[in-house]
Enzyme design. Structure first.
Site, PDB file in Angstrom:
ATOM      1  CB  ILE A 187      36.224  81.518  43.642  1.00  0.00           C
ATOM      2  CG1 ILE A 187      36.373  79.876  42.786  1.00  0.00           C
ATOM      3  CG2 ILE A 187      35.625  81.208  44.756  1.00  0.00           C
ATOM      4  CD1 ILE A 187      37.962  79.465  43.214  1.00  0.00           C
ATOM      5  CE  LYS A 188      35.814  78.549  37.593  1.00  0.00           C
ATOM      6  NZ  LYS A 188      35.442  77.457  38.696  1.00  0.00           N
TER       7      LYS A 188
END
Length: 382
Positions: A187-188
């Site tokens: 999710i970066k």
């Protein structure tokens, strides 16, 4: 109303792919070379180019980046590492993994980041490193104390897991002369599926990091292919980034300008939508220089508001429960009033590139309604 993530409505973040990642992975799979390959080395070159640095050392996770950075800085038993309690537990676990002691420090409630003054107040004769966390993507300015830290032989090791692409002044985070650690988890701002990078300070430090990530083996990939032996000169770990993960990262890098633009636009949309709400304090990420990773607010009656929004399918979260209050780290607990105050108020709103401005407006409306309901319930009981 379920607008938080796809496909899991219980989360407040979601991976975002541009469409070329699967083909890039397929190409690596077809090559038959799945480990650390020339694809990984190309990823390192591209990262270094974007950041404006000479070296970038790819590893298998952001936690591995923190661990190897501490080892490369020769931090170990008998040392203290200054670290904010308001961070994901991986930051603290990396300190413990090298045998050092976490020295928890408070934060500025407006940014959730450490300040130069708070850092210096925590320095002791045992301090070997400061590990500022670039919370939400915001760069941390330690310029005023950098000279004193250097004179005391205290390393600055940035936990920039949230901050890939962000800037400090004209330079990207990672190009400021510190040991800097990035995470490329699902999710970066940029994902490799799983992975991380350490930006070293010197060429020798880069060599040390590359040796550490390959079990202490001293040999290049080409040398391994053309000889019958290898040499192990030091302690090391199996921390290389695979070509499969690097291929995903390379495909993401091709679109990173779009990622920057979209994430800044979404954060500003939240700022506009939340502005009319009484009792809501937006955590400042400095969007002109930051590629935002989170959108967070401080609210009264946080737990009630959280429950009401979750009941509507809105994937709010809490980032993070303070580490100094966790059982595993209780031996190093100390009073941190700002952290403890914020911990009961902080709320992370859905933030990912699948969102639209309409979604954001709906989140803001629901938040306003939840605040009114929570406030009314509190008044009724009193």
């Amino acid at each position: 109303m379920t607008i938080c993530t796809k496909p899991d409505a219980g989360r407040n973040a979601s991976p975002f792919l541009y469409g070329q990642e699967a083909a890039a992975v397929a190409e690596v799979l077809e090559s038959g070379q799945y480990g650390h390959t020339d694809v990984t080395e190309e990823f390192e070159r591209r990262i270094a180019e974007l950041l404006g640095v000479r070296d970038a050392v790819a590893v298998c996770s952001g936690t591995a980046a923190l661990h190897t950075a501490l080892l490369a800085a020769e931090v170990g038993p008998g040392h203290e590492v200054i670290v904010p309690s308001m961070t994901f537990c991986a930051t603290v676990q990396a300190v413990i993994a090298v045998g050092a002691t976490p020295r928890f420090v408070d934060i500025d409630p407006a940014t959730l980041c450490v300040t130069d003054q708070l850092v210096m107040e925590a320095v002791t004769t045992k301090t070997a490193a400061v590990m500022p966390v670039l919370f939400g993507g915001r760069a941390v300015d330690l310029t005023s104390i950098r000279k004193e830290l250097t004179e005391r032989h205290i390393s600055v090791i940035e936990d920039a897991a949230h901050a890939f692409g962000s800037r400090y002044g004209a330079r990207r985070v990672g190009g400021t002369g510190d040991l800097t650690c990035f995470s490329f988890g699902p999710i970066k701002n940029l994902t490799c599926g799983q992975g991380g990078v350490v930006v070293p300070r010197t060429h020798d430090e880069a060599d040390t990091l590359r040796q550490l990530r390959l079990l202490g083996v001293v040999k290049s990939q080409a040398e391994c292919a053309n000889t019958t032996s290898y040499r192990v000169d030091s302690f090391g770990l199996r921390y290389q980034m695979s070509g499969i993960n690097a291929a995903i990262g390379l495909a993401q890098l091709d679109h990173f300008e779009s990622t920057e633009r979209i994430r800044r636009s979404l954060w500003r949309a939240y700022r506009r939508a939340l502005a009319p709400l009484d009792g809501v304090t937006l955590i400042d990420v400095d969007p002109d220089r930051t590629v935002p990773h989170l959108c967070q607010v401080r609210v009264p009656h946080r737990d009630k508001v959280f429950a009401q929004l979750r009941a509507q399918g809105i994937g709010v979260g809490v980032h993070y429960p303070p580490n100094h209050l966790q059982t595993a780290f209780a031996d190093w607990a100390r009073p941190l009033p700002a952290t403890e105050q914020v911990a009961g108020e902080i709320l992370t709103l859905p933030f990912h590139q699948h969102l639209t401005e309409t979604d954001i407006a709906q989140v803001a409306t629901a938040l306003g309604q939840a605040l009114k309901m929570a406030g009314a319930a509190s008044c009724a009981r009193s």
